[in-house]
Scaffold this motif. Sequence first.
Motif, PDB file in Angstrom:
ATOM      1  N   ARG A 262       0.807  -1.210   0.000  1.00 29.15           N
ATOM      2  CA  ARG A 262       0.000   0.000   0.000  1.00 29.15           C
ATOM      3  C   ARG A 262       0.848   1.271   0.000  1.00 29.15           C
ATOM      4  N   SER A 263       1.998   1.245   0.591  1.00 28.48           N
ATOM      5  CA  SER A 263       2.826   2.452   0.653  1.00 28.48           C
ATOM      6  C   SER A 263       3.634   2.614  -0.627  1.00 28.48           C
ATOM      7  N   PRO A 264       3.879   3.853  -1.066  1.00 32.93           N
ATOM      8  CA  PRO A 264       4.685   4.086  -2.262  1.00 32.93           C
ATOM      9  C   PRO A 264       6.074   3.425  -2.196  1.00 32.93           C
ATOM     10  N   ARG A 265       6.680   3.390  -1.012  1.00 35.30           N
ATOM     11  CA  ARG A 265       8.014   2.792  -0.904  1.00 35.30           C
ATOM     12  C   ARG A 265       7.977   1.287  -1.086  1.00 35.30           C
ATOM     13  N   ARG A 266       6.937   0.644  -0.583  1.00 37.97           N
ATOM     14  CA  ARG A 266       6.793  -0.803  -0.823  1.00 37.97           C
ATOM     15  C   ARG A 266       6.528  -1.072  -2.298  1.00 37.97           C
ATOM     16  N   LEU A 267       5.722  -0.227  -2.912  1.00 38.07           N
ATOM     17  CA  LEU A 267       5.433  -0.379  -4.338  1.00 38.07           C
ATOM     18  C   LEU A 267       6.664  -0.065  -5.192  1.00 38.07           C
ATOM     19  N   ASN A 268       7.538   0.796  -4.692  1.00 42.79           N
ATOM     20  CA  ASN A 268       8.780   1.088  -5.402  1.00 42.79           C
ATOM     21  C   ASN A 268       9.652  -0.160  -5.474  1.00 42.79           C
ATOM     22  N   LEU A 269       9.626  -0.975  -4.412  1.00 44.96           N
ATOM     23  CA  LEU A 269      10.364  -2.233  -4.409  1.00 44.96           C
ATOM     24  C   LEU A 269       9.757  -3.209  -5.413  1.00 44.96           C
ATOM     25  N   VAL A 270       8.431  -3.225  -5.507  1.00 45.77           N
ATOM     26  CA  VAL A 270       7.756  -4.057  -6.509  1.00 45.77           C
ATOM     27  C   VAL A 270       8.189  -3.645  -7.911  1.00 45.77           C
ATOM     28  N   LEU A 271       8.266  -2.335  -8.143  1.00 44.34           N
ATOM     29  CA  LEU A 271       8.713  -1.818  -9.440  1.00 44.34           C
ATOM     30  C   LEU A 271      10.109  -2.321  -9.778  1.00 44.34           C
ATOM     31  N   ALA A 272      11.034  -2.232  -8.828  1.00 40.45           N
ATOM     32  CA  ALA A 272      12.410  -2.671  -9.064  1.00 40.45           C
ATOM     33  C   ALA A 272      12.463  -4.167  -9.375  1.00 40.45           C
ATOM     34  N   ARG A 273      11.666  -4.939  -8.659  1.00 32.80           N
ATOM     35  CA  ARG A 273      11.668  -6.393  -8.883  1.00 32.80           C
ATOM     36  C   ARG A 273      11.037  -6.745 -10.232  1.00 32.80           C
ATOM     37  N   THR A 274      10.045  -5.971 -10.643  1.00 29.83           N
ATOM     38  CA  THR A 274       9.429  -6.204 -11.953  1.00 29.83           C
ATOM     39  C   THR A 274      10.427  -5.923 -13.068  1.00 29.83           C
ATOM     40  N   ALA A 275      11.200  -4.852 -12.922  1.00 27.63           N
ATOM     41  CA  ALA A 275      12.244  -4.551 -13.908  1.00 27.63           C
ATOM     42  C   ALA A 275      13.290  -5.665 -13.952  1.00 27.63           C
TER      43      ALA A 275
END
Length: 298
Positions: A262-275
Motif C-alpha cells: 500500500r505504501s509508495p516505498r513498498r510499491l517502489n520495491l515491486v517496481l524494481a523487482r518487476t524490472a
Amino acid sequence: MKTLRIWFAALRPISFTASVIPVLVGTAIAATDEFHPWLFVLALAGSVAIHAGTNLVNDYFDHVKGTDNEESLGQSGVIQRGLLSPGTILAGGVTAFVVGGAIGLVITAYAGWPVLALGVASVAAGYFYTASPFSLAYRGLGEAVVFVFMGPVIVIGAYYVQTGAWDWLPFVASLPIGLLVAAILHANNIRDIENDRRHNKWTLAALAGRPIADYEFIALMLGGYAVVVAMTLVGTAPWPILITLLTLPIAVRIVRAETQARSPRRLNLVLARTAGLHMIFGSLLALGFAVAVWTGMS
C-alpha cells in the motif's frame, strides 16, 4: 568526475535493460538465418540512445508540469536538487535523440528505409510521451506506448536489421517482452496514483484505482508466460524458450507483493523487482532462441 556522476544519475542507465533486451531477442531469432555483429552493436546503441533521450525529455516535461517534485520516487532528481537545469536536461535529451537518429541513418544505409520509419516513430513516441500537445502518458496511453515501442517495434526492428525481411515469429516473440515492460510502467503508475491524480496525470492506474489496477498488473505479468507456452504448443517457436518458465515463481511472488503493498516505498520495491524480472525473462527468452539456433532446432 562529478559531472559524469550527475549525468549518470540523470540518464538512469539501470532502466536501459528495457531497450537492450528486445534487441537481444530480435537478433537471436534472426540468427537462424543471418547474424551481422556490427549491425547488432549499432541497433543496440541506437535503441539505448533513443531510450536515454526519452528518459531525459520525460524528466524535463514531468518537472515542468509539476508531476515530479522533491518527494517523488523513481525519477533522477537532478533537476529538483539543482544539479542540472531543466534546459540542460532537455538539451541532453534532444542530443541523445540526435545520436540515436544518426545511428539509425547508418543502419538505414545498409538495411533500407523501414529502419528509418521505425526510428522516426520511436523518437516521436519518446518525445511526445510527456510533451504537449499529445502528452501520451497523461492520457492513459503510457502502457500501450511502451508495449508497442519496447516490444514489437524493437524486436521486429532488430530482426529486420539482420535479415532485411519481416516474419511473424519476432512479432509473436515480442509480445511477452512488451507485456512485461508495460508491467514495469504500470507498477510505477500504481505507486504514483495519488501524486499523479493531484497533477492531472491520468494513467490507467490513476483512472481505474485499486483493485482494478492490481488486476491489470496481474494480467500484464502473467500474460507473457501464456504467450510463451502457446507459441511452443502450436509449434511457432522452439521448445528451448520454455526456459523462461523458470522465472514464473518470481513473477508470482512479485504479484503477491504488489497486491498486498500500500505504501509508495513498498510499491517502489515491486517496481524494481518487476524490472529485474523483465531482464531475466528476456535474457532467457533470447537464450532459448539462441540454443535453438546452435542445436539446429529452429
